[in-house]
Design an enzyme around this catalytic site. Structure first.
Site, PDB file in Angstrom:
ATOM      1  N   ARG A   5     -31.333  41.447  75.088  1.00 33.58           N
ATOM      2  CA  ARG A   5     -31.062  42.158  74.073  1.00 33.58           C
ATOM      3  C   ARG A   5     -29.963  43.202  74.596  1.00 33.58           C
ATOM      4  O   ARG A   5     -28.989  43.744  73.758  1.00 33.58           O
ATOM      5  CB  ARG A   5     -32.361  42.956  73.718  1.00 33.58           C
ATOM      6  CG  ARG A   5     -33.269  41.989  72.725  1.00 33.58           C
ATOM      7  CD  ARG A   5     -34.837  42.430  72.829  1.00 33.58           C
ATOM      8  NE  ARG A   5     -34.616  43.880  72.051  1.00 33.58           N
ATOM      9  CZ  ARG A   5     -35.785  44.377  72.301  1.00 33.58           C
ATOM     10  NH1 ARG A   5     -36.867  44.134  73.045  1.00 33.58           N
ATOM     11  NH2 ARG A   5     -35.874  45.610  71.891  1.00 33.58           N
ATOM     12  N   ARG A  28     -43.092  50.472  76.575  1.00 35.47           N
ATOM     13  CA  ARG A  28     -43.361  50.981  75.256  1.00 35.47           C
ATOM     14  C   ARG A  28     -44.635  50.602  74.503  1.00 35.47           C
ATOM     15  O   ARG A  28     -44.987  49.173  74.641  1.00 35.47           O
ATOM     16  CB  ARG A  28     -42.023  50.647  74.322  1.00 35.47           C
ATOM     17  CG  ARG A  28     -42.178  50.589  72.956  1.00 35.47           C
ATOM     18  CD  ARG A  28     -41.054  50.710  72.207  1.00 35.47           C
ATOM     19  NE  ARG A  28     -40.191  49.582  72.426  1.00 35.47           N
ATOM     20  CZ  ARG A  28     -38.900  49.382  71.972  1.00 35.47           C
ATOM     21  NH1 ARG A  28     -38.196  50.392  71.415  1.00 35.47           N
ATOM     22  NH2 ARG A  28     -38.399  48.263  72.235  1.00 35.47           N
ATOM     23  N   ARG A  59     -47.968  46.147  71.349  1.00 35.17           N
ATOM     24  CA  ARG A  59     -47.001  45.979  71.967  1.00 35.17           C
ATOM     25  C   ARG A  59     -45.947  44.825  71.559  1.00 35.17           C
ATOM     26  O   ARG A  59     -46.794  43.850  70.874  1.00 35.17           O
ATOM     27  CB  ARG A  59     -47.409  45.543  73.489  1.00 35.17           C
ATOM     28  CG  ARG A  59     -47.763  46.866  74.309  1.00 35.17           C
ATOM     29  CD  ARG A  59     -48.173  46.474  75.655  1.00 35.17           C
ATOM     30  NE  ARG A  59     -48.684  47.600  76.204  1.00 35.17           N
ATOM     31  CZ  ARG A  59     -48.564  48.539  76.889  1.00 35.17           C
ATOM     32  NH1 ARG A  59     -47.243  48.655  77.399  1.00 35.17           N
ATOM     33  NH2 ARG A  59     -49.289  49.420  77.470  1.00 35.17           N
ATOM     34  N   LYS A  85     -34.280  55.775  69.603  1.00 36.48           N
ATOM     35  CA  LYS A  85     -33.776  55.934  68.256  1.00 36.48           C
ATOM     36  C   LYS A  85     -35.117  55.950  67.431  1.00 36.48           C
ATOM     37  O   LYS A  85     -35.232  56.825  66.508  1.00 36.48           O
ATOM     38  CB  LYS A  85     -32.976  54.786  67.724  1.00 36.48           C
ATOM     39  CG  LYS A  85     -31.591  54.387  68.395  1.00 36.48           C
ATOM     40  CD  LYS A  85     -30.939  53.248  68.053  1.00 36.48           C
ATOM     41  CE  LYS A  85     -31.680  51.956  68.189  1.00 36.48           C
ATOM     42  NZ  LYS A  85     -31.888  51.610  69.617  1.00 36.48           N
ATOM     43  N   ARG A 120     -25.315  46.848  63.504  1.00 42.57           N
ATOM     44  CA  ARG A 120     -25.514  46.285  64.772  1.00 42.57           C
ATOM     45  C   ARG A 120     -24.424  45.356  65.161  1.00 42.57           C
ATOM     46  O   ARG A 120     -24.100  44.924  66.169  1.00 42.57           O
ATOM     47  CB  ARG A 120     -26.934  45.407  65.056  1.00 42.57           C
ATOM     48  CG  ARG A 120     -27.596  46.163  65.902  1.00 42.57           C
ATOM     49  CD  ARG A 120     -29.041  45.098  65.896  1.00 42.57           C
ATOM     50  NE  ARG A 120     -29.927  45.178  67.015  1.00 42.57           N
ATOM     51  CZ  ARG A 120     -30.972  46.103  66.796  1.00 42.57           C
ATOM     52  NH1 ARG A 120     -31.165  46.643  65.752  1.00 42.57           N
ATOM     53  NH2 ARG A 120     -31.881  46.235  67.902  1.00 42.57           N
TER      54      ARG A 120
END
Ligand code: ADP
Ligand code: AMP
Length: 216
Positions: A172, A127, A160, A13, A88
């Site tokens: 999550r 990531r 990070r 996203k 969410r």
């Protein structure tokens, strides 16, 4: 043009919202980024949010709804905005619909990015982002062109996230399944939900999104 991007953590996203922002000149509103800024500022709201984020749970709806109402009222949102990470929960989706009605706005595109769950832990574990401009990278699928230098702003500082550890990622993903995925039928019932294949490579996902947004 007002856009909501949906999908689990790691779906891409943020990566795609930045590209839409650049192409269409409308801001990416990432509630995760807003909360991380609040954490970095050391405000009481940030301190409360940090503990919740580190456990992989969701910050209470009321706080998030208020943050989005305030942010979307800013002048840079006049031509539209991209919501990344909000709504969410069903409650947030309903509050957003109410806000749009009250402000006379139209939700033009609700787009779900679908990704195999098996790919997500690997995506999130690799990531990292530019500490200056926020461009998103990955250890194997999206390295900067010059090692250690951001493609976009030239910064050499990368960060990070504390909540990108595998054990938090699993929490999550469960929160996504239990609390966020139920908003997909909410938008589907209203005939608003469109889907792109988030497993394709980054440029192919961008092309599919631009097409959904009306490009030939
Ligand atoms: P989200 O904002 O949905 O949590 P990100 O945009 O931060 O997801 O992407 C998560 C990680 O996956 C990043 O390291 C990013 O570089 C990488 N990534 C994003 N899209 C793709 C893709 N289509 N293929 C492979 N890796 C991707
Ligand atoms: P993200 O950057 O979107 O992955 O969000 C990081 C974390 O911030 C989440 O795991 C939540 O703890 C919190 N968060 C972000 N957006 C929301 C939201 N809309 N509602 C509740 N919590 C949120």
């Amino acid at each position: 043009m007002n856009i909501v991007l949906l999908g689990p953590p790691g779906a891409g996203k943020g990566t795609q919202a930045r590209r839409i922002q650049e192409r269409y000149g409308i801001p990416q509103l990432s509630t995760g980024d807003m909360l991380r800024a609040a954490v970095a500022s050391g405000s009481p709201q940030g301190r409360r949010a940090k503990a919740i984020m580190d456990s992989g749970q969701l910050v209470p709806d009321e706080a998030m709804i208020e943050i989005i109402a305030e942010r979307t009222a800013q002048p840079d949102c006049r031509k539209g905005f991209i919501l990344d990470g909000f709504p969410r929960t069903t409650r947030q989706a309903e509050a957003l619909a109410k806000m749009f009605t009250e402000k006379g706005l139209k939700l033009d595109h609700v787009i779900e990015m679908t990704v195999d769950e098996a790919a997500l832990v690997e995506r999130i574990s690799g990531r990292f982002t530019c500490g200056q401009c926020g461009t998103v990278y990955h250890d194997s699928t999206k390295r900067p062109r010059r090692d250690g230098v951001c493609d976009v702003c030239g910064s050499t500082k990368f960060v990070r996230r504390d909540d990108d550890k595998p054990e938090t990622v699993r929490a999550r993903l469960k929160v996504y399944r239990d609390q966020t995925a139920p908003i997909l039928p909410y938008y589907r019932r209203r005939g608003q939900l469109k889907t792109v294949d988030g497993m394709a490579d980054i440029d192919a996902v961008t092309a599919a999104l631009f097409k959904l947004l009306g490009e030939p």
